[in-house]
Design an enzyme around this catalytic site. Structure first.
Site, short mmCIF file in Angstrom:
data_model
loop_
_atom_site.label_atom_id
_atom_site.label_comp_id
_atom_site.label_asym_id
_atom_site.label_seq_id
_atom_site.Cartn_x
_atom_site.Cartn_y
_atom_site.Cartn_z
N THR A 27 0.85 -1.51 -0.19
CA THR A 27 -0.03 -0.01 -0.11
C THR A 27 1.16 1.64 -0.04
O THR A 27 0.42 2.43 -0.77
CB THR A 27 -1.14 0.41 1.21
OG1 THR A 27 -1.97 -1.11 0.86
CG2 THR A 27 -1.35 1.61 1.31
N SER A 73 1.07 -7.46 -0.45
CA SER A 73 1.99 -8.47 -0.21
C SER A 73 1.21 -9.88 0.44
O SER A 73 1.79 -10.82 0.95
CB SER A 73 2.43 -8.08 1.40
OG SER A 73 1.52 -7.87 2.23
N THR A 106 1.77 -3.93 4.17
CA THR A 106 1.94 -4.03 5.65
C THR A 106 1.75 -5.86 5.79
O THR A 106 1.40 -6.64 7.21
CB THR A 106 1.05 -3.70 6.76
OG1 THR A 106 -0.48 -3.92 6.12
CG2 THR A 106 1.93 -1.99 6.76
N ASP A 107 0.63 -6.44 4.83
CA ASP A 107 0.03 -7.87 5.14
C ASP A 107 0.42 -9.20 5.99
O ASP A 107 0.63 -10.03 6.73
CB ASP A 107 -1.16 -7.74 3.73
CG ASP A 107 -2.36 -7.29 3.99
OD1 ASP A 107 -2.60 -6.16 5.02
OD2 ASP A 107 -3.22 -7.17 3.12
N1 ASP Z 1 -2.78 -5.63 0.98
C1 ASP Z 1 -1.92 -4.57 1.17
C2 ASP Z 1 -0.59 -5.14 0.90
O1 ASP Z 1 0.01 -5.76 2.71
C3 ASP Z 1 -1.98 -3.69 3.02
C4 ASP Z 1 -0.85 -2.67 2.98
O2 ASP Z 1 0.41 -2.98 2.67
O3 ASP Z 1 -0.39 -2.41 4.45
O4 ASP Z 1 -0.01 -4.67 0.04
#
Ligand code: ASP
Length: 354
Positions: A27, A73, A106-107
């Site tokens: 993200t 991710s 973050t995931d």
């Molecule tokens: N869905 C996103 C990912 O993990 C969430 C993020 O980056 O915060 O790529």
């Protein structure tokens, strides 16, 4: 601008650190807005745009970087971990590179941070993962501040794999994503923060800064992903473990209840677990509770689990134990050696009496 001045006046010395960024997407590099009806699409913004979105970074470090992948991710995999480990091995041995920042969704960041912690043995330089809850081009983005925190972690002379997020720096194999929306998306589980950003700069709280590594840096990048994570529910059917054996899994991590409870009077799982270990499958047990340790010596059922040959996961996070299992199975085919690997603390992933 305020933060830039603070960092410059605070911890960054005259000689700018050389920081290499490895971008994987997420993200932080996303497009779209969540407020106008369109959804975010993770990983679209290329590394050069990412760097130029935070011009302050160039004032505090000499930046180089490259795009490894451009993914959300949720699509992270062992192939990407191997690619990252390959680049990191080369970069970290270059004298002029002070540290590496990895931008990541973050995931699954905690899985990547843990996996890299095992693959990069005896690190003496910082590898800092960061990301964001809101894309870098959005008004309320946390991307800039998180990048600055990651850069501050490099500049602080820390070593090892870390996660920098929401003004906190934590050990890579202790970080867990605990919030889906909040900017404080990560926590350091059962371990103190390594450092935190305050108004007067970075406070190192429990760092290994300046510590000599016990042995020379080494890349150990073999992984086996035939690992299954099983979260028990009241009434889990024992036969599910037969399926895991049939599917050829070599490692199973069980998220058990509390300190390490599994069914053993009704729908007794123990004979099935014994069958798996007899077939050479390594089974490690951790807790569904996020905080504090599992302890298989506390209850009768835990002792019975140990008699079945399972490995106690103690206070390891699920992310740390799953990736340790992948890494251990990549190092050896011998279940006894897998146990020995689990009896060792490699990067702060486990504490207590080993
Ligand atoms: N869905 C996103 C990912 O993990 C969430 C993020 O980056 O915060 O790529």
């Amino acid at each position: 601008a305020t933060l830039f001045l603070f960092l410059q006046a605070g911890s960054f010395a005259q000689k700018l650190p050389n920081i290499h960024i490895l971008a994987t997407g997420g993200t932080i590099a996303g497009t779209g807005t969540s407020t106008t009806g369109s959804s975010y699409r993770a990983g679209q913004v290329a590394i050069n745009e990412l760097i130029s979105a935070v011009p302050e970074l160039k004032e505090i470090a000499n930046i180089t970087g490259e795009q490894i992948v451009k993914i959300g991710s949720q699509d992270m995999s062992d192939e990407v971990w191997l690619k990252l480990a390959h680049y990191l091995n080369e970069l970290l041995q270059r004298k002029e590179v002070d540290g590496v920042v990895i931008t990541h969704g973050t995931d699954t960041m905690a899985y990547t941070a843990s996996a890299l912690s095992y693959m990069l043995q005896n690190l003496t330089k910082p590898v800092v993962l960061t990301g964001a809850q809101i894309p870098i081009d959005q008004m309320f983005t946390d991307a800039k501040r998180n990048l600055q925190t990651a850069f501050a972690a490099v500049d602080a002379g820390l070593s090892g794999v870390m996660v920098a997020f929401d003004d906190k720096i934590m050990g890579g194999c202790r970080a867990v994503k605990v919030r889906t929306m909040g900017f404080d998306a990560f926590e350091s589980i059962s371990a103190p923060y390594i450092g935190k950003i305050y108004a007067d700069g970075v406070h190192l709280e429990h760092s290994r800064a300046g510590e000599e590594a016990a042995a020379p840096f080494e890349l150990k990048n073999k992984l086996c992903t035939d690992v299954f994570l099983m979260k028990l529910i009241p009434g889990t059917r024992p036969e599910i473990f037969d399926s895991l054996l049939e599917l050829g899994y070599r490692g199973v991590v069980i998220e058990a209840f509390g300190a390490g409870g599994t069914h053993f009077e009704r729908r007794n799982l123990l004979p099935k677990l014994k069958k798996l270990t007899d077939h050479g499958v390594s089974i490690a047990v951790c807790s569904q509770c996020l905080y504090e340790k599992s302890d298989l010596s506390l209850y009768e059922v835990g002792r019975k689990l140990l008699d079945c040959g399972v490995i106690p996961g103690r206070d390891m996070t699920t992310e740390a134990i799953v990736t340790k299992m992948m890494w251990a199975l990549g190092q050896t085919e011998d279940p006894a050696e897998v146990k020995e690997i689990f009896a060792r603390n490699y990067c702060g992933e486990v504490s207590g009496r080993l």
